[in-house]
Scaffold this active site. Structure first.
Site, PDB file in Angstrom:
ATOM      1  N   ASP A  89      -1.152   6.589   3.163  1.00 42.36           N
ATOM      2  CA  ASP A  89      -0.659   7.814   2.539  1.00 42.36           C
ATOM      3  C   ASP A  89      -1.693   8.919   2.481  1.00 42.36           C
ATOM      4  OD1 ASP A  89       1.965   7.653   1.783  1.00 42.36           O
ATOM      5  OD2 ASP A  89       1.557   6.649  -0.108  1.00 42.36           O
TER       6      ASP A  89
HETATM    7  C1  GLC Z   1      -2.386   8.380  -3.861  1.00 39.00           C
HETATM    8  C2  GLC Z   1      -3.007   7.040  -3.670  1.00 39.00           C
HETATM    9  C3  GLC Z   1      -2.346   6.250  -2.602  1.00 39.00           C
HETATM   10  C4  GLC Z   1      -0.886   6.236  -2.851  1.00 39.00           C
HETATM   11  C5  GLC Z   1      -0.331   7.631  -3.029  1.00 39.00           C
HETATM   12  C6  GLC Z   1       1.109   7.567  -3.364  1.00 39.00           C
HETATM   13  O1  GLC Z   1      -2.608   9.145  -2.768  1.00 39.00           O
HETATM   14  O2  GLC Z   1      -4.358   7.158  -3.354  1.00 39.00           O
HETATM   15  O3  GLC Z   1      -2.860   4.961  -2.591  1.00 39.00           O
HETATM   16  O4  GLC Z   1      -0.262   5.643  -1.771  1.00 39.00           O
HETATM   17  O5  GLC Z   1      -1.008   8.295  -4.052  1.00 39.00           O
HETATM   18  O6  GLC Z   1       1.707   8.788  -3.603  1.00 39.00           O
HETATM   19  C1  GLC Z   2      -0.066   2.827  -1.856  1.00 38.40           C
HETATM   20  C2  GLC Z   2       1.341   3.202  -1.504  1.00 38.40           C
HETATM   21  C3  GLC Z   2       1.723   2.706  -0.146  1.00 38.40           C
HETATM   22  C4  GLC Z   2       0.690   3.085   0.853  1.00 38.40           C
HETATM   23  C5  GLC Z   2      -0.693   2.657   0.415  1.00 38.40           C
HETATM   24  C6  GLC Z   2      -1.776   3.140   1.330  1.00 38.40           C
HETATM   25  O1  GLC Z   2      -0.142   1.455  -2.063  1.00 38.40           O
HETATM   26  O2  GLC Z   2       2.255   2.707  -2.449  1.00 38.40           O
HETATM   27  O3  GLC Z   2       2.972   3.230   0.237  1.00 38.40           O
HETATM   28  O4  GLC Z   2       1.042   2.506   2.059  1.00 38.40           O
HETATM   29  O5  GLC Z   2      -0.961   3.164  -0.860  1.00 38.40           O
HETATM   30  O6  GLC Z   2      -1.990   4.496   1.225  1.00 38.40           O
END
Ligand code: GLC
Ligand code: GLC
Length: 817
Positions: free
Chosen positions: A483
């Site tokens: 993400d």
């Molecule tokens: C933040 C977190 C990430 C997560 C995302 C979800 O960026 O660092 O881990 O997946 O929020 O919106």
């Molecule tokens: C968080 C989010 C997931 C994403 C991950 C890596 O766990 O929930 O959707 O893949 O972060 O960013």
């Protein structure tokens, strides 16, 4: 250092001190009503949606941490205390917390009074039962007062902590007999209320927080408790609470139990009122009646335990390693269930107001859950698919209450669609229910615009093909699985959300990870086409997969490992050419799981590079070297200080991909070593470093570049649970559900001599004994099913509901049977 121990026979984790390195929590509830409860009694309850139907208030980021819950104060002739230690923090003569499957039992003892609080949500029940048992352990008569306490949330948890100009005026309660009803906003559009009851006449009550606490007091010194006198306050506006006062006289050795129920009721519009302004209490009274006696609690708890026994019996391993057994048989599937229920909404790290259900997250959560309750997995798949767009793209999140896509977050995460294929395939492999493919499923939740689930999968598959970049690799969109790799974001304005801000309408940034995922799950789509008799579609899809594989080898490999991506300018990411972020874990995992580069020897190189560059004593970091500064073209990943989260933290979710990839190469020793590095039961002894619960995975452990290396954060709600379950049960222990049966293909450490897996699959029970006389990691010499040798390694579906004995001998296959 340890703060407790595993009690495997009772399937409990027993905590010896309230002062754990962080609150160690548990979840109550199975379907609609849920509670979070910590080892000191902190936490809150909600009905279905942690944001919109929050029953009790919880202040995140509170001082001290974890202050607020369902508390039972003891007033003992001037002395007062709480059995979970918090919030009063008076020294206890004894303390124990047992977190079990769907229940928590906290016991505290002080000055000859022992109090046990047993909390659970009965099956099919919209409320929490708290059975409070008080024992006089002294040799004198004890006259104590017990004060219960919960603080109500005004339902919408976000408004509740922001909209005070309104909130401080709306609070309303009713008190009748021993029941306190919370009915804020019931007068207008809400048809639901909460109640808190006890099964005994009360000696007083409080429903107004200020009257209970005193305006300048905290939960540690409520004036009602310190004085031992209830004030019988009736809330009007401000902050409604519920507190019962019960006077108890106990002879030496005497014990008494009280059943408290914190419940939720929804009335039909026509049945809202008993008389003008007075709520219809009949449903609440019926619920309370169900827990009138001690036996009611006993019976209901036994049902809950039986329910869990049943769920867990679907997959059980017996091996020489008790930590492995407890992870596989108890805690990992338990966490999978919780994660499936909660998605990423409510934990001690997720506030329950921010994130709904994730499209990609929920599809992955399914993988760890589908064997337990396949009907719920089916429903979830159809719900998720309903939020897909006609283009094949998808809302990134949806709200559990409405099941509608979340407009604020929108779509454009280009890995999302493929996870629907992954989830659906896993469901069909488990159940054989191909009919799900013919279900009519809306696009964008519009009931007037539907197509079959199969058509949805097809749109998922072709969404990738229709969105290829300059090298023929998939466009990344807003982000892929990671993400925080935001290659079209280019945000230099504070407060712009990285994931939803797209400052460049980019059609250049490409993801090697999505390519790997496409090649990994493509064969499932192809197989489903074939099973539907769509041979041409299957062939066409196969051609796309073959091309993607070739393109990945041509443009996605960097000499020693797989590249991560190409950025907006077409520059490599995750390459030796980069100064920072030279190698990423995700494409090494998924490309090798997809079999890309295996025969060319590149897969092996890639995994060796992971070991050299990314592995640490606490797990594998996400990338290396970490980003030391903010890169406009990379986005959120470079916003984190080195070693945390996506910037080179140990992001546990993707570690099992490497375990699984290692099993593709047959390296069972490596796979298991990686497994035991992050599996929580193996970390129990370093709880002081790890800090989060030793019975569940955390999303992230600080990496080797972090100041606080080895420290975990964000326990419970993480895709880590499902993937580790898949890695250990399917790739390492090697029992893999497949379309036509159970495939057996273990890949274990060479020094293991044997293990047994009992697997319930499509109604039959297979007792699979694997022995390893030649001390190898992978390869099957023979399989016998009920005494008869079988051809190949797929156990057929027998369908007689019986128990079948399977003898598997690992070894180099001498001759085909
Ligand atoms: C933040 C977190 C990430 C997560 C995302 C979800 O960026 O660092 O881990 O997946 O929020 O919106
Ligand atoms: C968080 C989010 C997931 C994403 C991950 C890596 O766990 O929930 O959707 O893949 O972060 O960013």
């Amino acid at each position: 250092m340890k703060y407790g121990h595993f009690d495997d026979a009772r399937k409990e984790y027993v905590i010896h001190t309230p002062q754990t390195p962080y609150p160690w929590i548990n979840y109550l509830g199975n379907e609609k009503f849920f509670g979070l409860i910590s080892n000191t009694g902190g936490g809150y309850a909600f009905y279905r949606d942690a944001r919109l139907r929050r029953l009790t208030r919880y202040r995140y980021n509170n001082i001290p941490v974890d202050n607020g819950g369902r508390y039972f104060y003891v007033y003992d002739e001037g002395d007062y205390w709480t059995p979970g230690w918090m919030p009063v923090k008076k020294e206890l003569d004894a303390y124990e917390c047992r977190h079990g499957l769907g229940y928590t039992s906290i016991t505290g003892e002080r000055h000859g009074v022992k109090v046990n609080q047993l909390a659970f949500v009965p099956l099919g029940y919209n409320g929490e039962v708290h059975q409070v048992t008080v024992t006089n352990t002294s040799d004198q008569v004890k006259r104590i007062k017990l004060f219960s306490f919960v603080e109500f949330c005004l339902w919408n948890a976000y408004d509740d902590m922001t909209n005070f100009q309104r909130n401080l005026n709306t609070g309303e309660v009713e008190i009748q007999d021993s029941v306190i009803y919370h009915k804020t906003e019931y007068r207008e559009r809400r048809n639901h209320y909460a109640f808190f009851s006890v099964n005994r006449p009360i000696d007083g009550f409080d429903t107004d927080r200020e009257s209970f606490l005193g305006l300048y007091n905290g939960l540690d010194t409520p004036q009602v408790v310190t004085s031992g006198e209830p004030s019988n306050s009736v809330a009007s506006g401000w902050s409604p609470v519920a507190s019962h006062c019960l006077e108890l006289t106990l002879q030496p050795g005497e014990q008494t139990s009280l059943n408290f129920v914190l419940g939720y009721v929804e009335n039909e519009e026509a049945d809202k009122w008993e008389s003008p302004g007075i709520i219809n209490k009949a449903p609440a009274l019926a619920m309370i009646e169900q827990f009138a006696t001690e036996e009611d609690v006993e019976r209901s708890l036994a049902e809950l335990k039986a329910y869990w026994e049943r769920l867990l019996s679907t997959y059980a391993v017996a091996s020489h390693d008790e930590k492995l057994n407890r992870m596989v048989n108890i805690w990992n599937p338990y966490q999978c269930m919780v994660t499936f229920n909660m998605s990423r909404s409510a934990s001690y790290f997720e506030s329950g107001i921010g994130r709904g259900m994730g499209f990609r997250d929920s599809n992955q959560d399914l993988l760890g859950f589908v064997h337990q309750v396949p009907e719920r997995a089916r429903e979830r798949i159809l719900d998720i698919a309903s939020t897909q767009f006609e283009s094949g793209g998808a809302y990134h999140q949806y709200q559990p209450l409405t099941k509608k896509g979340n407009h604020e977050v929108g779509g454009g995460f280009n890995d999302d669609p493929l996870w629907l294929i992954v989830g659906t395939a896993a469901y069909i492999k488990e159940t054989g229910d191909f009919a799900i493919l013919d279900e009519q499923v809306p696009f964008d939740c519009n009931p007037d615009n539907t197509a079959t689930l199969f058509e949805h999968l097809k749109r998922s598959f072709y969404h990738v093909i229709e969105n290829l970049g300059p090298h023929g690799l998939p466009l990344i969109g807003r982000a892929d699985w990671n993400d925080c790799l935001n290659l079209n974001c280019f945000s230099n304005i504070p407060d712009e959300p990285y994931q939803t801000t797209q400052n460049i309408e980019g059609r250049t940034a490409e993801s090697v990870f999505i390519a790997g995922l496409f090649v990994y799950t493509g064969p499932d789509f192809i197989e489903l086409c074939r099973r539907k008799g769509l041979t041409e579609e299957a062939a066409e899809a196969q051609a796309h997969v073959d091309t993607m594989r070739a393109v990945t080898l041509e443009h996605g490999f960097d000499g020693e490992w797989f590249l991560r991506a190409y950025d907006h300018y077409g520059q490599k990411i995750g390459s030796q050419e980069n100064e920072e972020g030279q190698i990423f874990i995700e494409p090494q995992g998924f490309c090798v799981m997809a079999g890309i580069g295996v025969k060319e020897g590149l897969a092996e190189k890639a995994l060796n590079a992971v070991q050299d560059r990314l592995e640490t004593p606490y797990g594998i970091v996400l990338q290396n070297p970490p980003y030391s500064k903010y890169y406009l073209n990379l986005g959120e990943i470079s916003s984190y200080p080195p070693g945390y989260k996506e910037n080179a933290g140990i992001f546990c979710h993707n570690n099992p991909w490497i375990m699984m990839a290692e099993t593709v190469l047959g390296r069972g020793d490596r796979a298991f070593e990686l497994y035991s590095k992050i599996a929580p039961a193996y970390l129990e002894d370093i709880s002081d470093v790890h800090r989060t619960e030793p019975y569940v995975y955390a999303q992230m452990i600080a990496g080797k570049d972090a100041v606080r290396q080895g420290e975990a954060k964000n326990s419970w709600l993480t895709g880590t649970a499902a993937w580790n379950f898949v890695a250990i049960t399917q790739s390492i222990l090697g029992i893999q559900p497949d379309y036509d049966g159970l495939r057996v293909d273990p890949c274990i450490p060479a020094d293991w001599t044997d293990f047994t897996v009992t697997r319930v699959f499509r109604g039959d029970t297979y007792v699979i004994r694997v022995s390893n006389p030649q001390q190898i990691s992978k390869g099957i010499a023979s399989i016998q099913l009920d005494g008869t040798a079988i051809d190949g390694n797929v156990l057929p579906v027998i369908g007689d509901g019986g128990t079948h004995q399977v003898e598997v001998v690992l070894g180099v296959k001498v001759a085909l049977v």
